[in-house]
Write an enzyme that holds these catalytic residues in place. Structure first.
Site, PDB file in Angstrom:
ATOM      1  N   SER A 111     -64.220  -3.720 102.495  1.00  0.00           N
ATOM      2  CA  SER A 111     -65.267  -4.667 102.874  1.00  0.00           C
ATOM      3  C   SER A 111     -65.638  -5.551 101.683  1.00  0.00           C
ATOM      4  O   SER A 111     -64.788  -6.254 101.149  1.00  0.00           O
ATOM      5  CB  SER A 111     -66.463  -3.898 103.437  1.00  0.00           C
ATOM      6  OG  SER A 111     -67.359  -4.758 104.107  1.00  0.00           O
ATOM      7  N   ASP A 166     -63.626  -4.297 114.624  1.00  0.00           N
ATOM      8  CA  ASP A 166     -64.603  -4.359 113.528  1.00  0.00           C
ATOM      9  C   ASP A 166     -65.730  -5.331 113.893  1.00  0.00           C
ATOM     10  O   ASP A 166     -65.500  -6.526 114.023  1.00  0.00           O
ATOM     11  CB  ASP A 166     -63.895  -4.824 112.248  1.00  0.00           C
ATOM     12  CG  ASP A 166     -64.755  -4.674 111.006  1.00  0.00           C
ATOM     13  OD1 ASP A 166     -65.991  -4.729 111.132  1.00  0.00           O
ATOM     14  OD2 ASP A 166     -64.187  -4.513 109.912  1.00  0.00           O
ATOM     15  N   HIS A 198     -65.626  -0.810 111.744  1.00  0.00           N
ATOM     16  CA  HIS A 198     -65.752  -1.099 110.313  1.00  0.00           C
ATOM     17  C   HIS A 198     -65.770   0.216 109.532  1.00  0.00           C
ATOM     18  O   HIS A 198     -66.807   0.668 109.037  1.00  0.00           O
ATOM     19  CB  HIS A 198     -67.033  -1.901 110.058  1.00  0.00           C
ATOM     20  CG  HIS A 198     -67.072  -2.552 108.703  1.00  0.00           C
ATOM     21  ND1 HIS A 198     -66.147  -3.491 108.296  1.00  0.00           N
ATOM     22  CD2 HIS A 198     -67.933  -2.398 107.659  1.00  0.00           C
ATOM     23  CE1 HIS A 198     -66.425  -3.888 107.070  1.00  0.00           C
ATOM     24  NE2 HIS A 198     -67.507  -3.229 106.651  1.00  0.00           N
TER      25      HIS A 198
END
Length: 222
Positions: A111, A166, A198
């Site tokens: 991320s 996600d 995610h």
């Protein structure tokens, strides 16, 4: 950085993985993941970002590599990513100073950490040529500045990995970044994980291990 979680090599240390966590997380969780896929000759470094107010989250204080003002479809308004990249470059330099060449280092992240890993690798000085880059559930930040901003590691292997469910960093944003990276990076691969949100999963961890072991083999196998 506010903390560094280290998994020491179990045999002679000849390679290093540096892995950067996502927004609001710490290096601890990823250090546990690295324990699952570790190879004896590799040291794994999972640093924790300093705690700062994050504008995107109404100024809430949390571990963050840089401030984020806005995030949408891979478009990032931020402050401090260049300073954060200098910290990453310093970690790489520190490994080099202890006898591990940059070509025996894989840099990765998840991320926000993945965005920083990509940015740091591509803007590193020429002598910091990496063995590989891992980018999980992320996108290339400041995309409009590339490829002009790329000064290094455009020939280093890049494995970009993203779940197609996600909700935080949309899959489409990852795909768009992948298409851009392919225009100026010679060794880029994009892997999709069906049904993954995610987060990570066992299949992705095994793919990470395969990538790391391929590009950081024991020295006797080189």
């Amino acid at each position: 950085m506010s903390g560094l979680f280290t998994i020491a090599a179990k045999a002679k240390h000849t390679a290093t993985v540096i892995f950067l966590h996502g927004l609001g997380d710490t290096g601890y969780g990823w250090s546990l993941a690295m324990e699952q896929i570790q190879s004896p000759h590799i040291k794994y470094l999972c640093p924790t970002a300093k705690i700062m107010p994050v504008s995107l989250n109404a100024g809430a204080r949390m571990p963050s590599w840089f401030d984020i003002y806005q995030l949408s479809e891979g478009s990032l308004l931020e402050s401090g990513i260049e300073e954060a990249a200098k910290l990453v470059h310093g970690m790489i330099e520190d490994e080099v100073s202890h006898g591990i060449t940059s070509k025996r280092i894989v840099l990765g992240g998840f991320s926000q950490g993945g965005s920083l890993a990509l940015y740091s690798a591509l803007t590193a000085e020429r002598h910091l040529c990496l063995s590989g880059i891992l980018a999980l559930s992320t996108f290339l930040p400041l995309a409009s500045s590339f490829p002009q901003a790329a000064s290094n590691n455009t020939d280093s292997p890049i494995l970009q990995m993203h779940g197609d469910c996600d909700p935080t960093v949309p899959y489409r944003a990852g795909v768009m970044s992948g298409k851009l990276l392919k225009t100026f990076c010679t060794n880029h691969e994009f892997k999709t994980y069906r049904g993954l949100a995610h987060s990570s999963c066992d299949e992705e961890l095994q793919d990470m291990k395969t990538f790391i072991d391929k590009h950081l083999p024991p020295k006797s196998n080189m």
